[in-house]
Design a protein around this motif. Sequence first.
Motif, PDB file in Angstrom:
ATOM      1  N   THR A 125       0.852  -1.191   0.000  1.00  9.25           N
ATOM      2  CA  THR A 125       0.000   0.000   0.000  1.00  9.25           C
ATOM      3  C   THR A 125       0.888   1.241   0.000  1.00  9.25           C
ATOM      4  O   THR A 125       1.950   1.259   0.628  1.00  9.25           O
ATOM      5  CB  THR A 125      -0.924   0.043   1.233  1.00  9.25           C
ATOM      6  N   THR A 126       0.429   2.276  -0.717  1.00  5.76           N
ATOM      7  CA  THR A 126       1.177   3.527  -0.762  1.00  5.76           C
ATOM      8  C   THR A 126       0.262   4.652  -1.219  1.00  5.76           C
ATOM      9  O   THR A 126      -0.827   4.404  -1.761  1.00  5.76           O
ATOM     10  CB  THR A 126       2.386   3.419  -1.713  1.00  5.76           C
ATOM     11  N   TYR A 127       0.702   5.882  -1.007  1.00  3.56           N
ATOM     12  CA  TYR A 127       0.021   7.059  -1.542  1.00  3.56           C
ATOM     13  C   TYR A 127       0.698   7.473  -2.844  1.00  3.56           C
ATOM     14  O   TYR A 127       1.921   7.590  -2.908  1.00  3.56           O
ATOM     15  CB  TYR A 127       0.071   8.218  -0.541  1.00  3.56           C
ATOM     16  N   LEU A 128      -0.123   7.707  -3.884  1.00  8.44           N
ATOM     17  CA  LEU A 128       0.386   8.232  -5.147  1.00  8.44           C
ATOM     18  C   LEU A 128       0.452   9.752  -5.130  1.00  8.44           C
ATOM     19  O   LEU A 128       1.252  10.356  -5.846  1.00  8.44           O
ATOM     20  CB  LEU A 128      -0.500   7.764  -6.305  1.00  8.44           C
ATOM     21  N   SER A 129      -0.428  10.364  -4.337  1.00  5.31           N
ATOM     22  CA  SER A 129      -0.452  11.814  -4.150  1.00  5.31           C
ATOM     23  C   SER A 129      -1.107  12.074  -2.802  1.00  5.31           C
ATOM     24  O   SER A 129      -1.331  11.138  -2.026  1.00  5.31           O
ATOM     25  CB  SER A 129      -1.225  12.500  -5.284  1.00  5.31           C
ATOM     26  N   ASP A 130      -1.442  13.319  -2.520  1.00  7.93           N
ATOM     27  CA  ASP A 130      -2.014  13.640  -1.215  1.00  7.93           C
ATOM     28  C   ASP A 130      -3.349  12.945  -0.973  1.00  7.93           C
ATOM     29  O   ASP A 130      -3.710  12.682   0.180  1.00  7.93           O
ATOM     30  CB  ASP A 130      -2.200  15.153  -1.079  1.00  7.93           C
ATOM     31  N   ARG A 133      -4.634   6.758  -3.127  1.00 13.70           N
ATOM     32  CA  ARG A 133      -3.925   5.606  -2.573  1.00 13.70           C
ATOM     33  C   ARG A 133      -3.966   4.443  -3.562  1.00 13.70           C
ATOM     34  O   ARG A 133      -4.926   4.274  -4.316  1.00 13.70           O
ATOM     35  CB  ARG A 133      -4.564   5.129  -1.261  1.00 13.70           C
ATOM     36  N   LEU A 134      -2.935   3.614  -3.502  1.00 12.71           N
ATOM     37  CA  LEU A 134      -2.850   2.425  -4.347  1.00 12.71           C
ATOM     38  C   LEU A 134      -2.514   1.220  -3.484  1.00 12.71           C
ATOM     39  O   LEU A 134      -1.643   1.295  -2.609  1.00 12.71           O
ATOM     40  CB  LEU A 134      -1.770   2.603  -5.417  1.00 12.71           C
ATOM     41  N   ALA A 135      -3.210   0.096  -3.748  1.00 16.74           N
ATOM     42  CA  ALA A 135      -2.934  -1.155  -3.032  1.00 16.74           C
ATOM     43  C   ALA A 135      -2.977  -2.311  -4.033  1.00 16.74           C
ATOM     44  O   ALA A 135      -4.039  -2.888  -4.288  1.00 16.74           O
ATOM     45  CB  ALA A 135      -3.949  -1.378  -1.917  1.00 16.74           C
ATOM     46  N   PRO A 136      -1.832  -2.664  -4.640  1.00 16.37           N
ATOM     47  CA  PRO A 136      -1.787  -3.798  -5.567  1.00 16.37           C
ATOM     48  C   PRO A 136      -1.504  -5.108  -4.830  1.00 16.37           C
ATOM     49  O   PRO A 136      -0.941  -5.112  -3.727  1.00 16.37           O
ATOM     50  CB  PRO A 136      -0.627  -3.435  -6.491  1.00 16.37           C
ATOM     51  N   ALA A 163      -7.959   4.345  -4.339  1.00 20.08           N
ATOM     52  CA  ALA A 163      -8.898   5.098  -3.511  1.00 20.08           C
ATOM     53  C   ALA A 163      -8.611   6.583  -3.662  1.00 20.08           C
ATOM     54  O   ALA A 163      -7.455   7.016  -3.584  1.00 20.08           O
ATOM     55  CB  ALA A 163      -8.787   4.684  -2.049  1.00 20.08           C
ATOM     56  N   GLN A 164      -9.674   7.348  -3.896  1.00 17.25           N
ATOM     57  CA  GLN A 164      -9.572   8.800  -4.019  1.00 17.25           C
ATOM     58  C   GLN A 164     -10.281   9.435  -2.829  1.00 17.25           C
ATOM     59  O   GLN A 164     -11.499   9.320  -2.691  1.00 17.25           O
ATOM     60  CB  GLN A 164     -10.206   9.271  -5.332  1.00 17.25           C
ATOM     61  N   GLU A 165      -9.514  10.082  -1.961  1.00 13.69           N
ATOM     62  CA  GLU A 165     -10.066  10.689  -0.751  1.00 13.69           C
ATOM     63  C   GLU A 165     -10.597  12.088  -1.065  1.00 13.69           C
ATOM     64  O   GLU A 165      -9.857  12.940  -1.556  1.00 13.69           O
ATOM     65  CB  GLU A 165      -8.990  10.756   0.327  1.00 13.69           C
ATOM     66  N   PHE A 166     -11.884  12.317  -0.769  1.00 17.15           N
ATOM     67  CA  PHE A 166     -12.497  13.619  -1.034  1.00 17.15           C
ATOM     68  C   PHE A 166     -12.516  14.508   0.203  1.00 17.15           C
ATOM     69  O   PHE A 166     -12.359  15.721   0.111  1.00 17.15           O
ATOM     70  CB  PHE A 166     -13.917  13.431  -1.568  1.00 17.15           C
ATOM     71  N   ASN A 167     -12.764  13.912   1.367  1.00 16.62           N
ATOM     72  CA  ASN A 167     -12.710  14.657   2.617  1.00 16.62           C
ATOM     73  C   ASN A 167     -12.423  13.667   3.735  1.00 16.62           C
ATOM     74  O   ASN A 167     -12.070  12.510   3.473  1.00 16.62           O
ATOM     75  CB  ASN A 167     -14.006  15.454   2.864  1.00 16.62           C
ATOM     76  N   PHE A 214      -5.221   2.460   3.866  1.00 15.05           N
ATOM     77  CA  PHE A 214      -5.923   1.271   3.409  1.00 15.05           C
ATOM     78  C   PHE A 214      -6.552   0.498   4.558  1.00 15.05           C
ATOM     79  O   PHE A 214      -7.612  -0.109   4.416  1.00 15.05           O
ATOM     80  CB  PHE A 214      -4.947   0.365   2.649  1.00 15.05           C
ATOM     81  N   TRP A 215      -5.908   0.517   5.721  1.00 15.52           N
ATOM     82  CA  TRP A 215      -6.363  -0.319   6.836  1.00 15.52           C
ATOM     83  C   TRP A 215      -7.366   0.387   7.741  1.00 15.52           C
ATOM     84  O   TRP A 215      -7.864  -0.228   8.683  1.00 15.52           O
ATOM     85  CB  TRP A 215      -5.149  -0.763   7.666  1.00 15.52           C
ATOM     86  N   ASN A 216      -7.653   1.655   7.507  1.00 11.51           N
ATOM     87  CA  ASN A 216      -8.566   2.388   8.386  1.00 11.51           C
ATOM     88  C   ASN A 216      -9.980   1.816   8.313  1.00 11.51           C
ATOM     89  O   ASN A 216     -10.579   1.731   7.248  1.00 11.51           O
ATOM     90  CB  ASN A 216      -8.601   3.873   8.015  1.00 11.51           C
ATOM     91  N   ARG A 217     -10.513   1.442   9.429  1.00 10.23           N
ATOM     92  CA  ARG A 217     -11.865   0.922   9.566  1.00 10.23           C
ATOM     93  C   ARG A 217     -12.458   1.513  10.843  1.00 10.23           C
ATOM     94  O   ARG A 217     -11.705   1.963  11.712  1.00 10.23           O
ATOM     95  CB  ARG A 217     -11.867  -0.620   9.650  1.00 10.23           C
TER      96      ARG A 217
END
Length: 263
Positions: A125-130, A133-136, A163-167, A214-217
């Motif tokens: 898992t990693t962030y591509l930008s602010d 997120r990407l999880a391959p 995943a694209q975080e909007f807020n 990615f793991w936030n629940r």
Amino acid sequence: MRNPGYGRSFIDFPADTDFVPEGSYSTDNLILTANNYFGNVQWMISGMKAQNNDQRVVEGNATAAETGVHTMLAYHGDSFFGVSDGNFKVAVMHGQGLGAEAKNIGADGDLHEDAVSTRVGVYGTTYLSDNWRLAPAILAETSEDRYIKGDEYQWLTLNARLAQEFNANFEMQYEASWQTMDITPMGYSGRNAVEGDYSRFTVAPTFKPQVGGFWNRPEIRVFASYSTWDDELDTYAGGDALGADSDFASGQWTFGTQMEIWF
């Protein structure tokens, strides 16, 4: 080192009538696990025994496993494969007998006494930008003599989730999966030999108390998935939705909601 012990119950399975006249039996699969960590390396080994499970009748034969072993060697990385912030894991799992169910250890009492399986998994898992997120992930498994002597199960899966975080409480998730399989079940449970590919794409608006990884629940998502597969896979199991003779053969939409409290 951690050494937990636990068990699974196998209830009212068909059994050899020479062993139990009523033709059904129940037993417990007792499992002892040693889970060891050496820095970023994890080694886990489990031994198990289900007393008299070898009297279980599987497809007319009393050849089910009574014992088994399962082991896993894994590396837990603290970056995204050394190229960016994030994390990754690489794991190899191997099992024999009752331990040949690689994911759910000791859960499958129908496994043949000679069953062998090996599974490999890689994901990160990693962030591509602010806010992206990407999880391959890559998963593969090979198994033989799983339920009937001479059967073979082989598959490879490639998966990626964006995943694209909007807020702070909402994100859009996009997931694509592709799997290729070569399965020779030797007639087990009425299944037929098949070889082919399966693909799926999912879009899921997702709500959670706090985005940020990615793991936030917990989270709840509304999803739409489209699946498609090679026509040959329709013949795998006639009683299964994948093999149904309908307008959905070789392609199907799925809609629903899903909630995860912990991952």
